[in-house]
Design an enzyme around this catalytic site. Sequence first.
Site, mmCIF file in Angstrom:
data_model
loop_
_atom_site.group_PDB
_atom_site.id
_atom_site.type_symbol
_atom_site.label_atom_id
_atom_site.label_comp_id
_atom_site.label_asym_id
_atom_site.label_seq_id
_atom_site.Cartn_x
_atom_site.Cartn_y
_atom_site.Cartn_z
ATOM 1 N N TRP B 164 -34.263 -43.963 -15.942
ATOM 2 C CA TRP B 164 -34.337 -42.604 -16.522
ATOM 3 C C TRP B 164 -34.661 -41.573 -15.461
ATOM 4 O O TRP B 164 -34.150 -40.457 -15.480
ATOM 5 C CB TRP B 164 -35.346 -42.566 -17.668
ATOM 6 C CG TRP B 164 -34.989 -43.540 -18.743
ATOM 7 C CD1 TRP B 164 -35.722 -44.604 -19.177
ATOM 8 C CD2 TRP B 164 -33.754 -43.561 -19.494
ATOM 9 N NE1 TRP B 164 -35.044 -45.288 -20.151
ATOM 10 C CE2 TRP B 164 -33.842 -44.680 -20.368
ATOM 11 C CE3 TRP B 164 -32.612 -42.780 -19.519
ATOM 12 C CZ2 TRP B 164 -32.803 -45.011 -21.250
ATOM 13 C CZ3 TRP B 164 -31.587 -43.106 -20.387
ATOM 14 C CH2 TRP B 164 -31.688 -44.209 -21.239
ATOM 15 N N ASP B 165 -35.548 -41.937 -14.540
ATOM 16 C CA ASP B 165 -35.821 -41.038 -13.416
ATOM 17 C C ASP B 165 -34.546 -40.748 -12.626
ATOM 18 O O ASP B 165 -34.264 -39.603 -12.270
ATOM 19 C CB ASP B 165 -36.823 -41.687 -12.452
ATOM 20 C CG ASP B 165 -38.270 -41.500 -12.880
ATOM 21 O OD1 ASP B 165 -38.562 -40.568 -13.647
ATOM 22 O OD2 ASP B 165 -39.113 -42.310 -12.436
ATOM 23 N N LEU B 166 -33.820 -41.807 -12.340
ATOM 24 C CA LEU B 166 -32.633 -41.658 -11.500
ATOM 25 C C LEU B 166 -31.561 -40.824 -12.192
ATOM 26 O O LEU B 166 -30.948 -39.934 -11.586
ATOM 27 C CB LEU B 166 -32.081 -43.039 -11.126
ATOM 28 C CG LEU B 166 -32.979 -43.842 -10.183
ATOM 29 C CD1 LEU B 166 -32.564 -45.309 -10.172
ATOM 30 C CD2 LEU B 166 -32.937 -43.265 -8.770
#
Lengths: 405, 405
Positions: B164-166
Amino acid sequence: MYALLGGTRVIEASSFVASPSAGLYLAQMGAEVIRVDQLGGGPDFRRWPKADNGASLYWEGLNKGKKSVALDLGRPEGRELLAALATAPGDRAGLFLTNFPVDGFLSHEKLQQRRADLITTRIMGLANGGPALDYTVNSALGIPQITGPESLGDEPVNHVLPAWDLLTGAYAAFAMLAALQHRQATGRGQEVRIPLADVGIATIANLGQLAEVITTGDNRARYGNSVYGAFGRDFVTADRVRLMIMAITPRQWTGLVTALNLAAPVAEIEATRGVSFAKDEGVRFEHRDALFPLVEAAVALRQSDELGAMFDQLGCCWGSYQTMREAAHDAALVGENPVFSTIKQTSGLSYPVPGAMATIPEEPRLPPVRAPFLGEHSDEVLAEVLGLGSGQIGALHDAGLVANA
Amino acid sequence: MYALLGGTRVIEASSFVASPSAGLYLAQMGAEVIRVDQLGGGPDFRRWPKADNGASLYWEGLNKGKKSVALDLGRPEGRELLAALATAPGDRAGLFLTNFPVDGFLSHEKLQQRRADLITTRIMGLANGGPALDYTVNSALGIPQITGPESLGDEPVNHVLPAWDLLTGAYAAFAMLAALQHRQATGRGQEVRIPLADVGIATIANLGQLAEVITTGDNRARYGNSVYGAFGRDFVTADRVRLMIMAITPRQWTGLVTALNLAAPVAEIEATRGVSFAKDEGVRFEHRDALFPLVEAAVALRQSDELGAMFDQLGCCWGSYQTMREAAHDAALVGENPVFSTIKQTSGLSYPVPGAMATIPEEPRLPPVRAPFLGEHSDEVLAEVLGLGSGQIGALHDAGLVANA
């Protein structure tokens, strides 16, 4: 939907996740995205999950707000129409998004002969043109071997979320606009190729993980649900609710220690081991053998609702585990989230559908738009983009080269 | 590194994965990205994995090719300098990337008073400003409960890759350029907020999975390493090599059946069950109880090198499982991949480092650039962007507001 990219036209010839999701992001920011498919649908047209009536919920999710043109791409005349669409004139047109083969009839070199400043953003498997999909890329990167509990030994665990496809798609949308900036500044177009395998290995490197295995010579161990290098794991409350609890910043750590009333035992560990947990999350990871049992016991004594309220008050970072069905009925995530609106999708089913996943407070959020029916905009697009008259369009239909929904 | 975004200046005040990765992608496409940090480093400055000398391999991976300014952000004068940098003039400046709190001293409203057409791209946890990290978002979406083997029962499996960060980072880079297009067309700037939680739930919805649980009322089961709705799983060869084998397109399926010499038994299953596998990957999933044992037995009889050669020849989609250490020494992925160059990084260690993960055949690929030392560009940036003289800069140093590397 937001109108940031109003006036921009993208032609998309694509399938699966990465390339269609790039088109989706562009459409949700206001671009006119025209997806061109083979008559009857591309290879992803019936992909699971599907509705009872056979419509692909996956396809209608990834193609919201696009226009659809259906052509016979097996015949030269159909291919000619697609090439004409991709290279049609316009300052903010000539943007082609695809995952078709690099050397085929949609090669950039061929298309560029029709429009010199064309921008092609091409999703690939391998950089050499070879096939690769999210799961075959992931297996080669070493991630499945460090996912899941230690009890699995050497058994790999595949991810369920197609993370590489998704990252590649968002990056492709970015790359398309970077190339557009460049064309606006210099007048030059180009092809930007984005191979899934390169996205995978470069990302592992960007996160420092490749450097880690190169410099240590060792693979990272399997740490189950624990977050490497910080304090983070799943814990179960007295009422059997499983929580993911993290403490990366000093504030999150202090909040956690306070909420669980652990100041004294934590200070004792610090004194015994000669360390300090407050400022360095890595030290919390190194001493997880002492910290996890403390937190586990403290969480197990408390009710989830009390604990959650306390965590929120103290600025802790935590979340409950819930099933996807629970997520779908979570008011904050879906029901009361302005990103979502319930609309009737192309399958005929009505359900909550997201618009752009960004929020722009100063701009009006336009409601999400259903996916097109296959070929719904064939005639409109052939008329408006290629300037064909109704007689010409009729002849294309008669020849079986074009279809409407 | 490519020069597509030459002349563009982005000020980044951020930490962790999402926001720094957005800055990385912008820098690797040619933008001047100036990362501003607290003196001594932000909350991610010492994050794991680390080198033996304490340098963060993670930090140097995510900040390649950026400039670094170190200020005392705890004092009004330091905050003033950051606000001045973020809002400095320039047609292709006024682009601010951050994950700082939405209501703090870096609120868009406050910054906008200094530059009306400022674009702020802000990564958030929750849309309401509450804290959330990749792992606490993921737990709420139902993904961990359907990851890993059935034998785990209800035990969730966290992902290791911060997907999700990426995804949020790449989407933020896209959103920044979408807002820039809009400003170039209209003269107006705005804040684009990208909450991790919204990226998570919207993505589940974009893939059709939210519609699936809503319309069926049931959660998807746990399918281990099998790919839902298609033919795909891990199989082990005679020489104990584990392969991920997929067949989504008709060509991939036909290739697999041919390579493994399974035409006769597959035809028998088709006849017995009254189905056809060639054109519908979903049918292959529905009848995996019959197909998996066939493929398992056939793969177990063959040597991996012979099988791989045959698969390649027939256009099958497959990959070997390898550890991350093996990936790091895989010539195609790293050693001979033009995306990578071995450079001396900021830690002092030399190792292969990726540039842009896209490839642009028509543009020169510039080699990757190491991460900055913290504060390395403080004086240069204060002089060039804010026009401060050496006396003024000296006074800031004397006051302890600015530091160099």
